[in-house]
Scaffold this motif. Structure first.
Motif, short mmCIF file in Angstrom:
data_model
loop_
_atom_site.label_atom_id
_atom_site.label_comp_id
_atom_site.label_asym_id
_atom_site.label_seq_id
_atom_site.Cartn_x
_atom_site.Cartn_y
_atom_site.Cartn_z
N PRO A 1 6.13 -18.37 7.10
CA PRO A 1 5.73 -19.73 6.68
C PRO A 1 4.68 -20.37 7.58
CG PRO A 1 8.11 -19.47 6.56
CD PRO A 1 7.59 -18.24 7.22
N ASP A 2 4.64 -19.97 8.87
CA ASP A 2 3.66 -20.57 9.78
C ASP A 2 2.33 -19.81 9.78
OD1 ASP A 2 4.58 -18.30 11.07
OD2 ASP A 2 5.75 -19.42 12.54
N GLY A 3 2.15 -18.89 8.82
CA GLY A 3 0.88 -18.21 8.66
C GLY A 3 0.74 -16.89 9.40
N ILE A 4 1.73 -16.51 10.20
CA ILE A 4 1.66 -15.24 10.93
C ILE A 4 1.82 -14.08 9.95
CG2 ILE A 4 2.89 -13.76 12.59
CD1 ILE A 4 3.50 -16.29 14.18
N GLY A 5 0.91 -13.13 10.02
CA GLY A 5 0.97 -11.96 9.15
C GLY A 5 1.61 -10.77 9.85
N LEU A 6 2.36 -9.98 9.11
CA LEU A 6 3.02 -8.80 9.65
C LEU A 6 2.82 -7.62 8.71
CD1 LEU A 6 6.45 -10.30 10.80
CD2 LEU A 6 4.64 -9.45 12.29
N THR A 7 2.61 -6.45 9.31
CA THR A 7 2.55 -5.20 8.56
C THR A 7 3.86 -4.46 8.78
OG1 THR A 7 0.15 -5.07 8.81
CG2 THR A 7 1.30 -3.03 8.26
N ILE A 8 4.48 -3.98 7.70
CA ILE A 8 5.80 -3.37 7.76
C ILE A 8 5.78 -2.05 7.02
CG2 ILE A 8 8.27 -3.74 7.27
CD1 ILE A 8 6.94 -6.77 6.60
N ASP A 9 6.31 -0.99 7.64
CA ASP A 9 6.46 0.29 6.97
C ASP A 9 7.92 0.48 6.56
OD1 ASP A 9 3.82 0.94 7.15
OD2 ASP A 9 4.03 2.31 8.84
N VAL A 10 8.13 0.68 5.27
CA VAL A 10 9.49 0.83 4.73
C VAL A 10 9.62 2.22 4.11
CG1 VAL A 10 11.19 -0.11 3.14
CG2 VAL A 10 9.51 -1.63 4.20
N PRO A 11 10.60 3.05 4.55
CA PRO A 11 10.80 4.34 3.88
C PRO A 11 11.09 4.14 2.40
CG PRO A 11 12.05 4.22 5.93
CD PRO A 11 11.54 2.84 5.66
N ARG A 12 10.39 4.87 1.54
CA ARG A 12 10.58 4.68 0.10
C ARG A 12 11.99 5.05 -0.34
NH1 ARG A 12 6.96 8.28 -2.51
NH2 ARG A 12 7.58 7.33 -4.48
N SER A 13 12.63 5.95 0.39
CA SER A 13 14.00 6.32 0.04
C SER A 13 14.98 5.18 0.27
CB SER A 13 14.44 7.53 0.88
OG SER A 13 14.37 7.22 2.27
N ASP A 14 14.58 4.20 1.11
CA ASP A 14 15.46 3.07 1.41
C ASP A 14 15.17 1.85 0.54
OD1 ASP A 14 16.41 4.69 3.37
OD2 ASP A 14 15.41 3.65 5.03
N ILE A 15 14.15 1.96 -0.29
CA ILE A 15 13.73 0.78 -1.04
C ILE A 15 14.64 0.56 -2.24
CG2 ILE A 15 11.88 -0.16 -2.49
CD1 ILE A 15 9.89 1.18 -0.64
N VAL B 1 0.86 -1.18 0.00
CA VAL B 1 0.00 0.00 0.00
C VAL B 1 0.90 1.23 0.00
CG1 VAL B 1 -1.82 1.29 1.18
CG2 VAL B 1 -1.79 -1.22 1.29
N PHE B 2 0.65 2.15 -0.93
CA PHE B 2 1.42 3.39 -1.00
C PHE B 2 1.00 4.33 0.11
CE2 PHE B 2 1.94 7.76 -2.57
CZ PHE B 2 3.28 7.75 -2.93
N HIS B 3 1.96 4.81 0.94
CA HIS B 3 1.68 5.71 2.05
C HIS B 3 2.56 6.96 1.96
CE1 HIS B 3 -0.68 3.40 5.37
NE2 HIS B 3 -1.15 3.14 4.17
N GLY B 4 2.66 7.56 0.79
CA GLY B 4 3.47 8.76 0.65
C GLY B 4 4.95 8.45 0.74
N ARG B 5 5.60 8.88 1.80
CA ARG B 5 7.04 8.67 1.96
C ARG B 5 7.37 7.24 2.40
NH1 ARG B 5 10.26 13.02 1.51
NH2 ARG B 5 9.27 15.09 1.51
N THR B 6 6.37 6.46 2.74
CA THR B 6 6.62 5.08 3.11
C THR B 6 5.78 4.14 2.24
OG1 THR B 6 4.88 5.05 4.80
CG2 THR B 6 7.08 5.69 5.51
#
Length: 355
Positions: free
Chosen positions: A316-330, A303-308
């Motif tokens: 693998p065990d089905g646990i879901g995680l939400t992660i915010d990554v700075p777009r400048s670091d991508i 999901v696009f969130h501006g600067r992130t």
């Protein structure tokens, strides 16, 4: 009552006809000159609390104290409290000056004094040039300012705001948040605002009372609520939080090593945290790291969130995680299906009470 406490709700309960619990024995101290927000989902008790303070609802039990004096039985017009309602409640047949001065006219003040006070209030909200305008000709933001001027012109000890910005568009709403905070600081009046908008509460409050099912879940500053939510409910309501069921692996000097499935990480906890049985950990998206040596997973959505860029990933065990990554670091596209290795920033996770 603490020396700087202006208003106290003492074991206040409200039971509505039919047995519905509006408030469940809440205790709340509100300081002189404080900007306090009551935050929570619909039906949590925030509006009922506001109405009890304003005298529009009589509590089933408990007391409301102002400066140490019991005002529980006083009618709204006998309290040094004014309210800005969600729909502004302006008189459409009156112009701006007449609307703002209406409360003063009921006090029997002279025309000259009323005019002086009205002009001063309109100056504060930036509407001096609209003094003769019809309220029906004003924009939503201007009507909101007129409602504020009408409330402050009588110099209340406490100003109640019932979702005052909910009718405004996003851009104007942000502008008015700044104006509300400026006005409150300039007046030094205690503001109590009801809102269901977490961003609004975090932006302008000195403290926030998070409510759920008629009870107070946590009272804290915006920074503490975001960084150290006390309960699972607060963690899920304030900002975005990964909430994971986990087990204790090791006790350390100032933290705990816990595991959620294949993901092992360090977490901190409050001194009153029970550590028996299953545990719940909260991790902010910005504290989930993509780095070599982490647990393997895969991206399932972005999901696009501006600067992130917000990534939704799955282990693998089905646990879901939400992660915010700075777009400048991508350095990669992170398309769905891409493999990633995930870990948790040391000490950033927090153990949460379940209630």
């Amino acid at each position: 009552m603490a020396p700087d406490t202006l208003l106290r709700l003492e074991a206040v309960s409200k039971i509505f006809p039919g047995g519905a619990v509006g408030l469940d024995a809440i205790d709340l101290d509100i300081g002189q000159g404080e900007f306090l927000s009551l935050l929570g989902p619909s039906g949590c008790g925030k509006t009922t609390s506001l109405r009890v303070v304003g005298g529009f609802e009589e509590p089933s039990s408990g007391r409301v104290l102002l400066d140490g004096q019991d005002i529980t039985g006083r009618r709204p017009y006998d309290r040094p409290v004014n309210t800005v309602f969600q729909d502004y409640a302006l008189f459409p047949h009156m112009n701006v000056e007449e609307n703002v001065g209406f409360g003063l006219s009921l006090r029997g003040l002279g025309a000259g004094e009323i005019q002086r006070k009205v002009r001063a209030a309109l100056d504060l909200v930036g509407l001096a040039d609209k003094i003769e305008a019809r309220v029906t000709a004003l924009s939503g933001g201007q009507r909101q300012r007129v409602a504020l001027a009408r409330a402050i012109v009588c110099e209340p000890r406490v100003l109640l705001l019932d979702e005052p910005l909910s009718a405004l568009d996003a851009h104007l709403r942000e502008q008015m948040q700044v104006e509300l905070k400026r006005l409150q600081a300039q007046l030094g009046t205690t503001f109590i605002m009801v809102t269901h908008d977490q961003t609004e509460a975090l932006s302008i409050s000195d403290r926030i009372v998070v409510m759920n099912r008629g009870r107070i879940e946590q009272i804290a500053t915006p920074a503490v609520l975001y960084d150290a939510p006390a309960t699972r409910f607060v963690a899920g309501f304030i900002g975005t939080m990964n909430v994971l069921e986990c087990r204790l692996v090791e006790r350390r000097a100032d933290s705990f090593l816990v595991a959620a499935g294949s993901l092992t990480f360090e977490a901190v906890a409050g001194s009153d945290m029970p550590l028996d049985g299953d545990l719940i950990a909260g991790i902010r998206p910005e504290d989930v790291l993509i780095e070599a040596g982490g647990v393997p997973g895969r991206v399932v959505g972005t999901v696009f969130h501006g600067r992130t860029l917000r990534l939704h990933a799955e282990l693998p065990d089905g646990i879901g995680l939400t992660i915010d990554v700075p777009r400048s670091d991508i350095g990669a596209d992170y398309a769905p299906g891409q493999a990633v290795h995930l870990s948790v920033r040391s000490g950033a996770a927090r153990l949460l009470r379940s209630n």
